[in-house]
Design an enzyme around this catalytic site. Structure first.
Site, PDB file in Angstrom:
ATOM      1  N   ASN A 118     -44.177  46.845  50.509  1.00 40.30           N
ATOM      2  CA  ASN A 118     -43.261  46.675  49.366  1.00 40.30           C
ATOM      3  C   ASN A 118     -44.046  46.808  48.070  1.00 40.30           C
ATOM      4  O   ASN A 118     -45.225  46.472  48.012  1.00 40.30           O
ATOM      5  CB  ASN A 118     -42.620  45.281  49.425  1.00 40.30           C
ATOM      6  N   HIS A 120     -43.888  45.553  44.038  1.00 34.83           N
ATOM      7  CA  HIS A 120     -43.221  44.515  43.242  1.00 34.83           C
ATOM      8  C   HIS A 120     -43.828  44.487  41.839  1.00 34.83           C
ATOM      9  O   HIS A 120     -45.048  44.547  41.698  1.00 34.83           O
ATOM     10  CB  HIS A 120     -43.382  43.154  43.919  1.00 34.83           C
ATOM     11  N   SER A 147     -47.873  44.675  42.313  1.00 38.27           N
ATOM     12  CA  SER A 147     -48.520  44.378  43.593  1.00 38.27           C
ATOM     13  C   SER A 147     -47.874  45.221  44.685  1.00 38.27           C
ATOM     14  O   SER A 147     -46.648  45.283  44.770  1.00 38.27           O
ATOM     15  CB  SER A 147     -48.322  42.904  43.972  1.00 38.27           C
ATOM     16  N   ASP A 156     -40.828  38.914  48.690  1.00 38.81           N
ATOM     17  CA  ASP A 156     -41.997  39.201  47.846  1.00 38.81           C
ATOM     18  C   ASP A 156     -43.211  38.373  48.240  1.00 38.81           C
ATOM     19  O   ASP A 156     -43.964  37.879  47.388  1.00 38.81           O
ATOM     20  CB  ASP A 156     -41.666  39.009  46.352  1.00 38.81           C
TER      21      ASP A 156
HETATM   22  C1  GRF Z   1     -40.094  48.840  40.758  1.00 33.28           C
HETATM   23  O1  GRF Z   1     -40.432  48.189  39.571  1.00 33.28           O
HETATM   24  C2  GRF Z   1     -40.505  48.030  41.949  1.00 33.28           C
HETATM   25  O2  GRF Z   1     -41.636  47.261  41.721  1.00 33.28           O
HETATM   26  C3  GRF Z   1     -39.312  47.141  42.171  1.00 33.28           C
HETATM   27  O3  GRF Z   1     -38.207  47.949  41.868  1.00 33.28           O
HETATM   28  C4  GRF Z   1     -38.586  48.945  40.927  1.00 33.28           C
HETATM   29  C5  GRF Z   1     -38.182  50.271  41.492  1.00 33.28           C
HETATM   30  O4  GRF Z   1     -38.330  51.305  40.558  1.00 33.28           O
HETATM   31  N1  GRF Z   1     -39.298  46.614  43.509  1.00 33.28           N
HETATM   32  P1  GRF Z   1     -38.011  52.802  41.000  1.00 33.28           P
HETATM   33  O5  GRF Z   1     -36.637  52.789  41.609  1.00 33.28           O
HETATM   34  O6  GRF Z   1     -39.061  53.207  41.990  1.00 33.28           O
HETATM   35  O7  GRF Z   1     -38.081  53.615  39.756  1.00 33.28           O
END
Ligand code: GRF
Length: 208
Positions: A118, A120, A147, A156
């Site tokens: 994942n 985050h 992260s 998370d």
């Molecule tokens: C990212 O900031 C990621 O960390 C979070 O959701 C957002 C996704 O952005 N989990 P994108 O759809 O890849 O532009």
């Protein structure tokens, strides 16, 4: 059946990506693979929303995409079973949650143990959840970041693979901070995939 190890495989590592939003991390992964920075291919995208940027990107990039609307599924487990079925049919080795806005269950974790990553937008373990960037601004931290981690059942959480820090500037809004964090996400996500694959012996290289 576990994925074959690198030296036994006569095909590139196959990645499945799950996305709910814009899909910029999905595209960054595709581009890292195509540029040869990550010895893998993005084999399939799964989205849960019809009108999301990720789906349009998949079309433009020529990546097969599957829509599984979570509202059509009776439970979180049922949604995950559908996802696993699609990825299995595409012989996916490793799965990346790139802005996947649903809570995942044991169904996915057990199908891809240590193979679920994942991304985050905070320096975990600070600021878990869907409003990480807003929380960082509210807390007044001067440094935030992103992260990439292996997924555990708690949202998370799970072993961290790669992190990157960014400064929080005086006049930052959620949008300007998000843009700075996104740049780093796009850089570290392919690194995290490579590291996870190396640890599993799915790619050659130093495993730790
Ligand atoms: C990212 O900031 C990621 O960390 C979070 O959701 C957002 C996704 O952005 N989990 P994108 O759809 O890849 O532009």
């Amino acid at each position: 059946m576990p994925p074959q190890r690198a030296l036994e495989r006569d095909r590139p590592l196959r990645l499945g990506v799950m996305a709910s939003g814009e899909g910029s991390n999905f595209e960054a992964l595709v581009m890292a693979c195509r540029a040869g920075q990550l010895p893998a291919e993005v084999t399939m995208l799964v989205v849960n929303r019809e009108h999301c940027g990720a789906l349009a990107r998949a079309e433009r990039l020529g990546i097969p995409a599957e829509l599984i609307d979570h509202r059509s599924q009776p439970s979180r487990e049922a949604l995950d079973r559908e996802i696993v079925a699609r990825f299995r049919s595409a012989s996916v080795d490793l799965v990346v949650m790139a802005g996947w806005m649903r809570i995942v269950t044991e169904v996915l974790l057990e199908a891809y143990p240590d193979r679920l990553i994942n991304i985050h937008p905070s320096l975990l373990p600070s600021f878990r959840g869907a409003k990480a960037i807003e929380q960082a601004l509210e807390a007044g931290v001067r440094i935030s970041g992103c992260s990439a981690h292996l997924v555990a059942l708690e949202v998370d959480s799970g072993p961290i693979l790669v992190q990157a820090a960014v400064p929080v500037l005086e006049n930052d809004s959620a949008q300007t901070l998000a843009e700075r964090i996104h740049e780093q996400e796009h850089r570290i996500l392919p690194l995290a995939v490579q590291l996870a694959a190396q640890r599993l012996g799915l790619l050659p290289g130093a495993a730790s």
